[in-house]
Scaffold this motif. Structure first.
Motif, short mmCIF file in Angstrom:
data_model
loop_
_atom_site.label_atom_id
_atom_site.label_comp_id
_atom_site.label_asym_id
_atom_site.label_seq_id
_atom_site.Cartn_x
_atom_site.Cartn_y
_atom_site.Cartn_z
N THR A 39 -14.18 1.81 -38.87
CA THR A 39 -15.35 1.27 -38.17
C THR A 39 -15.59 1.85 -36.78
N THR A 40 -14.54 2.35 -36.09
CA THR A 40 -14.76 2.89 -34.75
C THR A 40 -14.18 4.29 -34.65
N SER A 41 -13.68 4.67 -33.49
CA SER A 41 -13.25 6.05 -33.23
C SER A 41 -11.88 6.35 -33.84
N SER A 42 -11.68 7.61 -34.22
CA SER A 42 -10.35 8.04 -34.63
C SER A 42 -9.49 8.27 -33.38
N GLY A 43 -8.19 8.36 -33.58
CA GLY A 43 -7.27 8.58 -32.46
C GLY A 43 -7.31 10.01 -31.96
N SER A 44 -6.73 10.24 -30.81
CA SER A 44 -6.67 11.57 -30.20
C SER A 44 -5.33 12.22 -30.49
N VAL A 45 -5.28 13.54 -30.37
CA VAL A 45 -4.04 14.29 -30.44
C VAL A 45 -3.91 15.06 -29.13
N LEU A 46 -2.79 14.88 -28.47
CA LEU A 46 -2.53 15.57 -27.21
C LEU A 46 -1.26 16.38 -27.36
N VAL A 47 -1.36 17.66 -27.09
CA VAL A 47 -0.20 18.53 -27.05
C VAL A 47 -0.16 19.10 -25.65
N GLY A 48 0.89 18.85 -24.92
CA GLY A 48 0.92 19.32 -23.55
C GLY A 48 2.33 19.31 -22.99
N THR A 49 2.45 19.73 -21.77
CA THR A 49 3.73 19.72 -21.08
C THR A 49 3.68 18.68 -19.97
N ALA A 50 4.84 18.21 -19.58
CA ALA A 50 4.92 17.24 -18.49
C ALA A 50 4.78 17.94 -17.14
N ASP A 51 4.51 17.15 -16.11
CA ASP A 51 4.47 17.68 -14.75
C ASP A 51 5.86 18.18 -14.37
N SER A 52 5.91 19.15 -13.46
CA SER A 52 7.20 19.66 -13.00
C SER A 52 7.77 18.73 -11.93
N GLY A 53 9.04 18.95 -11.63
CA GLY A 53 9.67 18.26 -10.51
C GLY A 53 9.27 18.91 -9.21
N THR A 54 9.86 18.48 -8.13
CA THR A 54 9.47 18.97 -6.81
C THR A 54 9.89 20.41 -6.55
N GLU A 55 10.79 20.95 -7.37
CA GLU A 55 11.27 22.32 -7.12
C GLU A 55 11.09 23.24 -8.33
N GLY A 56 10.16 22.93 -9.22
CA GLY A 56 10.00 23.76 -10.40
C GLY A 56 8.55 24.02 -10.71
N VAL A 57 8.32 24.59 -11.88
CA VAL A 57 6.97 24.83 -12.38
C VAL A 57 6.80 24.06 -13.67
N SER A 58 5.58 23.71 -14.00
CA SER A 58 5.37 23.00 -15.26
C SER A 58 5.57 23.96 -16.42
N GLY A 59 5.94 23.44 -17.55
CA GLY A 59 6.16 24.27 -18.73
C GLY A 59 4.86 24.81 -19.28
N GLY A 60 4.94 25.84 -20.08
CA GLY A 60 3.76 26.43 -20.70
C GLY A 60 3.48 25.80 -22.05
N ALA A 61 2.26 25.92 -22.51
CA ALA A 61 1.87 25.49 -23.85
C ALA A 61 1.38 26.74 -24.58
N PHE A 62 1.95 27.03 -25.73
CA PHE A 62 1.67 28.28 -26.42
C PHE A 62 1.28 28.01 -27.86
N PHE A 63 0.27 28.71 -28.32
CA PHE A 63 -0.11 28.71 -29.73
C PHE A 63 -0.08 30.16 -30.18
N ARG A 64 0.61 30.44 -31.26
CA ARG A 64 0.66 31.82 -31.71
C ARG A 64 0.87 31.87 -33.22
N THR A 65 0.47 32.97 -33.79
CA THR A 65 0.75 33.21 -35.20
C THR A 65 1.92 34.17 -35.28
N GLY A 66 2.56 34.21 -36.42
CA GLY A 66 3.67 35.14 -36.61
C GLY A 66 3.19 36.56 -36.84
N ASN A 67 4.11 37.49 -36.72
CA ASN A 67 3.82 38.90 -36.99
C ASN A 67 3.72 39.12 -38.50
#
Length: 141
Positions: A39-67
């Motif tokens: 009757t209403t909206s379907s759910g969402s899908v979220l693929v992501g990385t968390a925030d970094s700490g105070t001394e790092g960088v956030s992680g990457g998100a990658f989509f790729r196909t194989g060779n």
């Protein structure tokens, strides 16, 4: 969860999801789908990385196909669904801002080929047609 204070050895746990391996036929696929509503909206899908700490960088998100060594490599496709009785879905890419360094880049590169008499990949952007009288928005004058 890693609660230690060593930046080099106290890593959080990882999750790896793999489809089944096959010797002769196709390997197994993976599908993630949000929940539907009758009757209403379907759910969402979220693929992501968390925030970094105070001394790092956030992680990457990658989509790729194989060779592929004996045929075409796979396709990556992002698509919003059509709508009946409403507006079609948007597809939006945002690149990161910065307050101290350069802003992020948005780079699109079509594939090259070394094969004789073959074309390099096409990079095309086409706007949708519309019935507006303003040709800026897909109409015609």
């Amino acid at each position: 969860e890693a609660l230690g204070e060593n930046n080099y050895t106290d890593h959080g746990g990882e999750i790896k999801i793999s489809g089944g391996r096959a010797f002769a036929a196709y390997g197994g696929g993976i599908e993630m789908t949000s929940g539907e509503s009758l009757t209403t909206s379907s759910g969402s899908v979220l693929v992501g990385t968390a925030d970094s700490g105070t001394e790092g960088v956030s992680g990457g998100a990658f989509f790729r196909t194989g060779n592929s060594t004996a045929g075409d490599s796979g396709v990556i496709s992002f698509r919003s669904g059509p709508s009946t009785g409403g507006q079609g879905g948007d597809l939006t890419f945002y690149v990161g801002d910065s307050d101290t360094g350069d802003g992020g880049n948005l780079v699109q590169v079509a594939g090259a080929t070394a094969a004789p008499q073959m074309n390099g990949g096409l990079l095309g952007i086409t706007g949708g047609t519309g019935s507006s009288m303003d040709d800026t928005y897909g109409g015609s004058e």
